[in-house]
Motif scaffolding. Structure first.
Motif, short mmCIF file in Angstrom:
data_model
loop_
_atom_site.label_atom_id
_atom_site.label_comp_id
_atom_site.label_asym_id
_atom_site.label_seq_id
_atom_site.Cartn_x
_atom_site.Cartn_y
_atom_site.Cartn_z
N ASN A 52 35.76 41.68 48.08
CA ASN A 52 36.64 42.92 48.45
C ASN A 52 38.38 42.42 48.14
OD1 ASN A 52 34.74 44.24 49.81
ND2 ASN A 52 35.14 43.63 52.15
N ILE A 53 38.67 41.02 48.45
CA ILE A 53 39.91 40.61 47.71
C ILE A 53 39.97 40.96 46.22
CG2 ILE A 53 41.40 38.47 47.37
CD1 ILE A 53 40.26 37.48 50.05
N LYS A 54 39.08 40.52 45.55
CA LYS A 54 39.11 40.94 44.10
C LYS A 54 39.24 42.35 43.93
CE LYS A 54 35.57 38.48 43.10
NZ LYS A 54 34.33 38.08 42.19
N LEU A 55 38.56 43.16 44.64
CA LEU A 55 38.64 44.69 44.25
C LEU A 55 39.87 45.23 44.66
CD1 LEU A 55 35.11 45.94 45.65
CD2 LEU A 55 36.10 46.10 43.47
N THR A 56 40.50 44.40 45.70
CA THR A 56 41.83 44.98 46.00
C THR A 56 42.94 44.69 45.00
OG1 THR A 56 41.10 44.61 48.39
CG2 THR A 56 43.77 44.87 47.91
N VAL A 57 42.80 43.40 44.62
CA VAL A 57 43.67 42.98 43.61
C VAL A 57 43.69 43.86 42.17
CG1 VAL A 57 44.23 41.00 41.81
CG2 VAL A 57 43.86 40.67 44.27
N CYS A 85 56.14 47.89 35.81
CA CYS A 85 54.64 48.06 36.00
C CYS A 85 53.98 47.07 35.09
CB CYS A 85 54.40 49.50 35.20
SG CYS A 85 54.89 50.91 36.61
N CYS A 86 54.40 46.85 33.90
CA CYS A 86 53.90 45.64 32.84
C CYS A 86 53.80 44.15 33.77
CB CYS A 86 54.60 45.97 31.46
SG CYS A 86 54.36 46.99 30.69
N ALA A 87 54.76 43.99 34.34
CA ALA A 87 55.04 42.68 35.04
C ALA A 87 53.95 42.55 36.39
CB ALA A 87 56.52 42.61 35.56
N GLY A 88 54.01 43.71 36.97
CA GLY A 88 53.01 43.95 37.92
C GLY A 88 51.61 43.75 37.62
N TYR A 89 51.18 44.49 36.74
CA TYR A 89 49.86 44.56 36.14
C TYR A 89 49.59 42.80 35.54
CZ TYR A 89 45.86 45.28 33.21
OH TYR A 89 44.64 45.43 32.70
N PHE A 90 50.63 42.48 34.96
CA PHE A 90 50.23 40.90 34.51
C PHE A 90 50.03 40.10 35.65
CE2 PHE A 90 51.94 36.76 33.63
CZ PHE A 90 51.11 36.37 32.45
N VAL A 91 50.88 40.08 36.76
CA VAL A 91 50.86 39.19 37.92
C VAL A 91 49.48 39.31 38.53
CG1 VAL A 91 51.88 38.74 40.30
CG2 VAL A 91 53.37 38.93 38.24
N GLN A 97 42.38 36.37 37.66
CA GLN A 97 41.75 35.41 36.84
C GLN A 97 41.81 34.14 37.70
OE1 GLN A 97 40.20 36.34 33.92
NE2 GLN A 97 39.51 34.26 34.07
N PHE A 98 42.77 33.92 38.62
CA PHE A 98 42.77 32.70 38.99
C PHE A 98 41.55 32.54 40.21
CE2 PHE A 98 43.96 30.49 43.11
CZ PHE A 98 44.27 29.11 42.62
N ILE A 99 41.44 33.66 41.11
CA ILE A 99 40.15 34.01 42.03
C ILE A 99 38.95 33.70 41.17
CG2 ILE A 99 38.98 35.20 43.40
CD1 ILE A 99 41.84 36.70 44.13
#
Length: 198
Positions: A52-57, A85-91, A97-99
């Motif tokens: 669920n955390i991954k889906l939210t992200v 938007c690009c910065a938010g998408y990247f973050v 990917q970390f998860i």
């Protein structure tokens, strides 16, 4: 014309899964899915918290992408919005990917705790590993301990499964045999946990 009814006492044909055993990714996928089926048959329930955390992200990442693509603002004026938007998408993509890389690792299923088995409310992790060009599939059950970075050896069990025992030369998968082997491994884990509790 309706299909003929199966006469009483006649055995139904079981559909056997057939795959190319040279495709290591497909072999691992089939074995992972069968391992999850084995635990479901033993009344273990999947814990969806991490999923669920991954889906939210992922949804947040997609929201940034959709705003960047569809927000009704002409290009030169939308540069600051596009940058945000690009910065938010990247973050958020990096967080996802970390998860996947550092939390999920080789976990194929997070399992809700069974107090009568483990004596704790920590989750169980079903982990698998199938190295490239190897003939042995490794499956492990680990009692998660959030306070420790490495699992306690008493809270884990691993089994090695030779691929030739579950696939024939034509790639037919003996799912029932593999499921029983996984359930035997889970049974060993449960016994070890009972001994640890005593």
């Amino acid at each position: 014309m309706p299909p003929a009814a199966t006469p009483p006492g006649a055995e139904e044909e079981v559909e056997v899964m057939h795959i190319d055993t040279g495709d290591m990714i497909k072999v691992k996928q089939v074995l992972d899915e069968a391992a999850v089926v084995a635990l479901a048959e033993m009344d273990y329930e999947e814990d969806y918290f991490t999923d669920n955390i991954k889906l939210t992200v992922m949804v947040i990442s997609c929201a940034f992408a959709m705003v960047a693509q569809f927000y009704p603002m002409p290009f030169p004026d939308s540069r600051p919005l596009l940058a945000v938007c690009c910065a938010g998408y990247f973050v958020f993509s990096c967080i996802l990917q970390f998860i996947v890389t550092y939390i999920d690792k080789d976990t194929i299923m997070f399992i809700k705790p069974k107090m009568e088995v483990t004596g704790s409310d920590n989750r169980l992790l079903l982990k698998s590993n199938f190295p490239r060009f190897d003939e042995t599939y490794k499956l492990g059950i680990v009692l998660e301990d959030p306070k420790k970075s490495n699992p306690d050896p008493k809270g884990m069990i691993e089994g090695d499964f030779y691929i030739g025992d579950y696939f024939d030369r034509d790639g037919n998968f003996a799912e029932d045999v593999f499921v029983q082997a996984v359930q035997d491994l889970v049974g060993d884990f449960e016994q070890a946990q009972e001994k640890k509790g005593n």
